[in-house]
Write an enzyme that holds these catalytic residues in place. Structure first.
Site, PDB file in Angstrom:
ATOM      1  N   LYS A  52       0.791  -1.232  -0.007  1.00 60.29           N
ATOM      2  CA  LYS A  52      -0.078   0.170  -0.082  1.00 60.29           C
ATOM      3  C   LYS A  52       0.754   1.465   0.086  1.00 60.29           C
ATOM      4  O   LYS A  52       0.527   2.118  -0.746  1.00 60.29           O
ATOM      5  CB  LYS A  52      -0.980   0.053   1.211  1.00 60.29           C
ATOM      6  CG  LYS A  52      -1.801   1.265   1.275  1.00 60.29           C
ATOM      7  CD  LYS A  52      -2.415   1.356   2.757  1.00 60.29           C
ATOM      8  CE  LYS A  52      -1.293   1.934   3.902  1.00 60.29           C
ATOM      9  NZ  LYS A  52      -0.884   3.342   3.530  1.00 60.29           N
ATOM     10  N   GLN A  96      -5.924  -2.593   9.403  1.00 52.48           N
ATOM     11  CA  GLN A  96      -5.700  -3.905   8.746  1.00 52.48           C
ATOM     12  C   GLN A  96      -6.288  -5.005   9.714  1.00 52.48           C
ATOM     13  O   GLN A  96      -5.809  -4.987  10.871  1.00 52.48           O
ATOM     14  CB  GLN A  96      -4.141  -3.938   8.841  1.00 52.48           C
ATOM     15  CG  GLN A  96      -3.632  -5.174   8.037  1.00 52.48           C
ATOM     16  CD  GLN A  96      -4.045  -5.242   6.927  1.00 52.48           C
ATOM     17  OE1 GLN A  96      -4.276  -4.096   5.965  1.00 52.48           O
ATOM     18  NE2 GLN A  96      -4.232  -6.645   6.275  1.00 52.48           N
ATOM     19  N   ASP A 119     -12.131   0.966   3.082  1.00 55.17           N
ATOM     20  CA  ASP A 119     -12.128  -0.449   3.021  1.00 55.17           C
ATOM     21  C   ASP A 119     -13.499  -0.602   2.630  1.00 55.17           C
ATOM     22  O   ASP A 119     -13.713  -1.941   2.296  1.00 55.17           O
ATOM     23  CB  ASP A 119     -11.525  -0.989   4.392  1.00 55.17           C
ATOM     24  CG  ASP A 119     -10.335  -1.648   4.121  1.00 55.17           C
ATOM     25  OD1 ASP A 119      -9.634  -1.823   3.063  1.00 55.17           O
ATOM     26  OD2 ASP A 119      -9.397  -1.927   5.107  1.00 55.17           O
TER      27      ASP A 119
END
Length: 292
Positions: A52, A96, A119
């Site tokens: 990322k 995450q 997300d």
């Protein structure tokens, strides 16, 4: 049989994102900022976060990572989420997963401001997706749809079988494939661990999306001629090669590919589209396209 080249499509989209980021910077405005919260040192999570960061640098985005030990308390983590929710310099952020067992992941996700939930996991964004309203779509399902679109694969009226009902891939991609859109307008069957006569169902699929989390699960006898196969799985299998391992997906490529009209390779397929989709969501967050 034609390979669906995720690397090629991802690079094309990243070039377009970079062009838009350059326009923002040339106008002397702050570039889009994508942040991530990383708890513990899970190797797969570390790899994803590193990818990322690399992708953000490549397109001209700002990237930051908030790292915390696995022992961080749930309350402390929620306070970090609150901080990023109110930080005007951060346009979108992710937490995450997986998180340590002592932390309720649902509670953390629900704490994220839906307008910064790039997300697409917050219940508000999931609900908007289900209703066909503008929302942040989870990155992997969004990447799958992008691949189908870029390759001009016909979806309207087709039978799409999805293997796996996770909130991250299976459930949202089933919604995307059934919605009134292009790609979309499929008749969708969502299969899972309790599905009976699974092979009978997969053999009916015009489009098969495998996200079941088992290496080589889908074999040639489970698909019909001409099927479009999207393999979401990625597994590191130890072997006697020089590297000591090889990467494989949920699909037994050797037996399935000859019967396929299109198929995604692993690696080089869906995985590369996930981060691209995250960048696209961040750009939307920056431009306030979903929540103005």
């Amino acid at each position: 049989m034609e390979l669906i080249d995720g690397k090629k499509i991802a690079e094309e989209i990243k070039r377009e994102i970079a062009r838009k980021a350059a326009e923002i910077i040339d106008a002397e405005q702050t570039p889009p900022h994508l942040a991530a919260i990383l708890v513990g040192n899970d190797p797969a999570s570390e790899t994803y976060i590193a990818s990322k960061e690399k992708a953000c640098r490549a397109v001209g985005f700002t990237s930051s990572v908030y790292r915390y030990p696995a022992e961080i308390s749930e309350q402390q983590l929620l306070e970090v989420v609150d901080f990023l929710n109110t930080d005007e310099e951060v346009h979108g952020f992710i937490v995450q997963l997986p998180l340590p067992r002592h932390i309720d992941a649902n509670k953390v996700i629900e704490r994220i401001n839906p307008a910064k939930d790039v997300d697409g996991f917050h219940p508000v964004n999931v609900g908007r997706l289900a209703l066909g309203l503008p929302s942040y779509v989870p990155a992997t399902p969004a990447g799958i749809v992008l691949l189908l679109e870029k390759y001009g694969i016909e979806t309207e009226g087709k039978h799409c079988v999805v293997l796996g009902r996770s909130n991250i891939v299976g459930t949202p991609v089933s919604l995307l494939m059934s919605r009134k859109a292009v790609p979309g307008n499929c008749t969708v069957t969502l299969c899972h661990s309790k599905t009976t006569n699974l092979a009978e169902i997969t053999r009916q699929a015009d489009i098969l999306i495998a996200a079941i989390g088992q290496p080589g699960f889908v074999t040639g006898d489970m698909v019909k001629e001409g099927v479009v196969v999207v393999d979401v799985g990625i597994h590191r299998i130890e072997d006697n090669s020089e590297k000591g391992y090889h990467i494989t997906g949920d699909v037994d490529f050797k037996s399935v590919a000859p019967k396929s009209s299109y198929i995604t390779p692993v690696p080089g397929g869906v995985g590369l589209m996930t981060i691209v989709s995250l960048l696209l969501n961040t750009l939307k967050a920056y431009n306030r396209e979903i929540y103005s």
